[in-house]
Design a protein around this motif. Structure first.
Motif, PDB file in Angstrom:
ATOM      1  N   THR A   3      37.110  42.193  42.863  1.00  0.00           N
ATOM      2  CA  THR A   3      36.465  42.980  41.980  1.00  0.00           C
ATOM      3  C   THR A   3      37.207  43.060  40.640  1.00  0.00           C
ATOM      4  N   LEU A   4      38.434  43.393  40.838  1.00  0.00           N
ATOM      5  CA  LEU A   4      39.265  43.751  39.630  1.00  0.00           C
ATOM      6  C   LEU A   4      39.253  42.538  38.920  1.00  0.00           C
ATOM      7  N   ASN A   5      39.293  41.327  39.386  1.00  0.00           N
ATOM      8  CA  ASN A   5      39.096  40.216  38.575  1.00  0.00           C
ATOM      9  C   ASN A   5      38.087  39.945  37.936  1.00  0.00           C
ATOM     10  N   ARG A   6      36.713  40.180  38.316  1.00  0.00           N
ATOM     11  CA  ARG A   6      35.638  40.061  37.790  1.00  0.00           C
ATOM     12  C   ARG A   6      35.451  41.095  36.785  1.00  0.00           C
ATOM     13  N   LEU A   7      35.893  42.132  36.733  1.00  0.00           N
ATOM     14  CA  LEU A   7      35.888  43.265  35.806  1.00  0.00           C
ATOM     15  C   LEU A   7      36.905  43.130  34.749  1.00  0.00           C
ATOM     16  N   GLY A   8      37.879  42.587  35.169  1.00  0.00           N
ATOM     17  CA  GLY A   8      39.037  42.445  34.029  1.00  0.00           C
ATOM     18  C   GLY A   8      38.572  41.147  32.953  1.00  0.00           C
TER      19      GLY A   8
END
Length: 306
Positions: free
Chosen positions: A160-165
């Motif tokens: 999720t962090l990768n997608r948001l980032g």
């Protein structure tokens, strides 16, 4: 092999400072900061002075004060103390973005980072607000969903962090960061391949892309979990672009008691020495701070040696 992050309040196990070259491969290096010029402020300081331009203030610290006198009055006081940046928290974002931008501008302040909403479903609106007030980092007071309740959840949170980032960087509002309390270090899972016991924080570092994701280490809560924070920064420095600079008194297996920065028991000299080559923003925070400017002023003077 990077050593697992062991420790809890009762153990105080220290981390090694082994290099994490494989972990940070491809990350953009942060230029080192020149040492402050010699002078009374620098020579009287027992730790490296942090440049004032890198010091921010988490507005959550003054939520009661804001409730009494209003956000604009608090921003004016922070600017008078010498702050150039503040870090909004979720309640701050209830102010319309154009109004907050005007208040920041009128008080000669910036908001490079914020602890707001990282819900994927509404992230476009979050980005638009952040773009309006000029943020360069996106994050929250914790981590994105689904959390760290299992090894699978921890991997999913990293995803999720990768997608948001990626969404944020491509939109021009910068990397997404995760913010720890103690449980990200005390929650540990065995690596399914090697069997090595790793903290949830380490798992998220190893499974996020440094192009999109960075970390805001809350110094006090990491120390409260038994982490040697200076060693952590030396080992993972290229992945830690923000610090929550929080001091206090550790309390065994009970929750620690925060204090103004420089008035607790943390040894700041090695922490700041390790941080200066890597960290871009030092965010002052104190939970349950007294109403008024004292915490902000004391902490700013301590960090900058002014």
């Amino acid at each position: 092999m990077i050593r697992s992050l062991f420790g809890r309040r009762s153990s105080r196990a220290a981390l090694t400072a082994t290099a994490a070259a494989a972990l940070v491969a491809g990350a953009v290096a942060v230029p080192a900061v020149a040492a402050p010029a010699a002078g009374p402020a620098a020579t009287s300081c027992a730790h490296p002075a942090v440049p004032a331009a890198r010091v921010s203030y988490q507005l959550f610290t003054s939520r009661n004060w804001i409730g009494e006198v209003g956000l604009d009055a608090v921003l004016a006081e922070l600017s008078a103390i010498g702050y150039e940046q503040v870090q909004p928290y979720r309640a701050t974002y209830r102010t319309p973005a154009t109004e907050l931008r005007a208040m920041l501008k009128n008080n000669d302040l910036a908001a490079w980072s914020g602890q707001g909403n990282v819900d994927e479903a509404t992230f476009d609106a979050t980005i638009e607000y952040a773009r309006t007030i000029g943020q360069k980092y996106m994050g929250s007071g914790g981590f994105a969903a689904p959390g760290i309740g299992s090894y699978a959840d921890t991997l999913a949170t990293a995803a999720t962090l990768n997608r948001l980032g990626e969404r944020s960087v491509r939109a021009g509002t910068g990397k997404v960061f995760g913010h720890n309390h103690w449980q990200e270090f005390t929650t540990r899972y065995p690596d399914p391949v090697t069997g090595e016991l790793k903290s949830a924080w380490q798992i998220m570092v190893e499974n996020t892309d440094p192009r999109w994701v960075t970390f805001e280490v809350d110094v006090f809560w990491a120390a409260d979990a038994g982490v040697d924070v200076a060693a952590l920064i030396r080992e993972y420095g290229n992945r830690i672009e923000l610090l929550h600079v929080k001091d206090g008194f550790l309390n065994g297996d009970l929750r620690g008691v925060p204090a103004d920065v420089g008035e607790g028991e943390l040894d700041w000299a090695p922490i700041l020495e390790a941080a200066l080559p890597y960290v871009k923003q030092y965010v002052v925070e104190r939970d349950n701070a007294p109403t008024g400017p004292e915490t902000a002023a004391d902490s700013f003077r301590f960090l900058t040696c002014q």
